[in-house]
Motif scaffolding. Sequence first.
Motif, PDB file in Angstrom:
ATOM      1  N   UNK A 137       0.849  -1.178   0.000  1.00 51.74           N
ATOM      2  CA  UNK A 137       0.000   0.000   0.000  1.00 51.74           C
ATOM      3  C   UNK A 137       0.888   1.233   0.000  1.00 51.74           C
ATOM      4  N   UNK A 138       0.679   2.132  -0.928  1.00 60.93           N
ATOM      5  CA  UNK A 138       1.465   3.357  -1.000  1.00 60.93           C
ATOM      6  C   UNK A 138       0.773   4.431  -0.173  1.00 60.93           C
ATOM      7  N   UNK A 139       1.427   4.872   0.901  1.00 64.31           N
ATOM      8  CA  UNK A 139       0.846   5.859   1.777  1.00 64.31           C
ATOM      9  C   UNK A 139       1.345   7.273   1.474  1.00 64.31           C
ATOM     10  N   UNK A 140       2.408   7.376   0.661  1.00 63.27           N
ATOM     11  CA  UNK A 140       2.866   8.701   0.298  1.00 63.27           C
ATOM     12  C   UNK A 140       3.456   8.633  -1.089  1.00 63.27           C
ATOM     13  N   UNK A 141       3.036   9.520  -1.954  1.00 65.20           N
ATOM     14  CA  UNK A 141       3.543   9.518  -3.318  1.00 65.20           C
ATOM     15  C   UNK A 141       3.975  10.921  -3.697  1.00 65.20           C
ATOM     16  N   UNK A 142       5.184  10.989  -4.301  1.00 61.32           N
ATOM     17  CA  UNK A 142       5.629  12.248  -4.873  1.00 61.32           C
ATOM     18  C   UNK A 142       5.990  11.935  -6.317  1.00 61.32           C
ATOM     19  N   UNK A 143       7.089  12.475  -6.817  1.00 65.80           N
ATOM     20  CA  UNK A 143       7.472  12.152  -8.186  1.00 65.80           C
ATOM     21  C   UNK A 143       7.878  10.680  -8.271  1.00 65.80           C
ATOM     22  N   UNK A 165      14.670   8.980  -3.040  1.00 70.27           N
ATOM     23  CA  UNK A 165      14.188   9.783  -4.155  1.00 70.27           C
ATOM     24  C   UNK A 165      15.270   9.917  -5.217  1.00 70.27           C
ATOM     25  N   UNK A 166      16.526   9.952  -4.765  1.00 67.53           N
ATOM     26  CA  UNK A 166      17.641  10.070  -5.688  1.00 67.53           C
ATOM     27  C   UNK A 166      18.662   8.983  -5.378  1.00 67.53           C
ATOM     28  N   UNK A 167      19.273   8.462  -6.403  1.00 67.08           N
ATOM     29  CA  UNK A 167      20.218   7.362  -6.232  1.00 67.08           C
ATOM     30  C   UNK A 167      21.588   7.893  -5.827  1.00 67.08           C
ATOM     31  N   UNK A 168      21.674   8.411  -4.609  1.00 63.89           N
ATOM     32  CA  UNK A 168      22.925   8.938  -4.073  1.00 63.89           C
ATOM     33  C   UNK A 168      23.174   8.353  -2.695  1.00 63.89           C
ATOM     34  N   UNK A 169      24.421   8.422  -2.266  1.00 59.73           N
ATOM     35  CA  UNK A 169      24.766   7.902  -0.946  1.00 59.73           C
ATOM     36  C   UNK A 169      24.332   8.873   0.143  1.00 59.73           C
ATOM     37  N   UNK A 170      23.928   8.333   1.273  1.00 56.71           N
ATOM     38  CA  UNK A 170      23.549   9.147   2.420  1.00 56.71           C
ATOM     39  C   UNK A 170      24.739   9.327   3.337  1.00 56.71           C
ATOM     40  N   UNK A 171      25.003  10.562   3.734  1.00 57.02           N
ATOM     41  CA  UNK A 171      26.111  10.809   4.651  1.00 57.02           C
ATOM     42  C   UNK A 171      25.742  10.407   6.081  1.00 57.02           C
ATOM     43  N   UNK A 172      24.493  10.588   6.456  1.00 60.36           N
ATOM     44  CA  UNK A 172      24.044  10.198   7.790  1.00 60.36           C
ATOM     45  C   UNK A 172      22.534   9.959   7.740  1.00 60.36           C
ATOM     46  N   UNK A 173      22.009   9.309   8.761  1.00 65.32           N
ATOM     47  CA  UNK A 173      20.587   8.914   8.791  1.00 65.32           C
ATOM     48  C   UNK A 173      19.731   9.887   9.590  1.00 65.32           C
TER      49      UNK A 173
END
Length: 439
Positions: A137-143, A165-173
Amino acid sequence: MLNVPSQSFPAPRSQQRVASGGRSKVPLKQGRSLMDWIRLTKSGKDLTGLKGRLIEVTEEELKKHNKKDDCWICIRGFVYNVSPYMEYHPGGEDELMRAAGSDGTELFDQVHRWVNYESMLKECLVGRMAIKPAVLKDYREEEKKVLNVRVVESVGKIEIVLQKKENTSWDFLGHPLKNHNSLIPRKDTGLYYRKCQLISKEDVTHDTRLFCLMLPPSTHLQVPIGQHVYLKLPITGTEIVKPYTPVSGSLLSEFKEPVLPNNKYIYFLIKIYPTGLFTPELDRLQIGDFVSVSSPEGNFKISKFQELEDLFLLAAGTGFTPMVKILNYALTDIPSLRKVKLMFFNKTEDDIIWRSQLEKLAFKDKRLDVEFVLSAPISEWNGKQGHISPALLSEFLKRNLDKSKVLVCICGPVPFTEQGVRLLHDLNFSKNEIHSFTA
């Protein structure tokens, strides 16, 4: 999960169906009472046939167990072997067989939703239904989809999948919350307050209001039975805190609690003292204003209700508030309960909180008796009069059976509660049979 087609319940030719459309009980054999069943479940006998193992049950396996001497039923994702319970079921064996080898949740809810089956059939638990993949179930949709939630309602599991949303690395959570990764004794954590919005305020008596507060978004607050919270208001530059016991919005809600209760609102019955400091300020709040509400506190243990047969409630004025949820729980979730008696002390008839609701509830559920006692009645009053006394209590506190398990709950102004506890001890009630609340 299995989907059982909707059908009439009880069965058209069942002993449980009567001409009036109501529900009647089937005569049980001697030695097959509710207390006999409770004793059997405490005996240590293997009632599942699995020697204490819990298994995962597939639909195919569940279907195989559809006979009286081998009957499995699924209720809300849990599978029970109800064969040992057949002769103890007040509605008769035919009614249990309606759901044999299948998911009986819908049929159960039509007649028995108020029954605490988890407690009644605890020793008959076979295991859980095997989980089948559920639709995402999708509870939030953007692009792009950023959050998917897989909900398996029947077994109470929720799986959350986060997508970038973007295929990039996360520096922190993110930033850790206060006290993250630390272990602090509960007694040292202090009270946590959240700001709640006043949604409604209505008169219950000439000086008592029912306040409805809405919790902040994404906030969960489950106040256990018999516990209280603190309300906090800034008054003349100082934060004033007072304890109050939350209540239900009404006594007449059919006593059907949802599996996941709606915790969006919290209700309080509060007496307004014109010369007081806190309650006049609370009463002056406008719809939309905010009040700080703490996390719950209290020492009442719900285990006191285990195997309870007689419950006596003594309340004076707004000391009635802890009794609201106790009444709700007692009449829905204590299978061994025989009788609930409420003695409600007030000054005048106009002071009685929810009188009509109490009278309707007592009419509806014959296990409940309600007695009103007035200290300053009008001459036309035909009920009991006076203050808490040995004469009133000795007549009121009569057990169904000489050795029945009993609990007496008392709440009111401090002098009322202290005198009541002394009188209860004089009447030979033990410390374990008495619980006093602070009004």
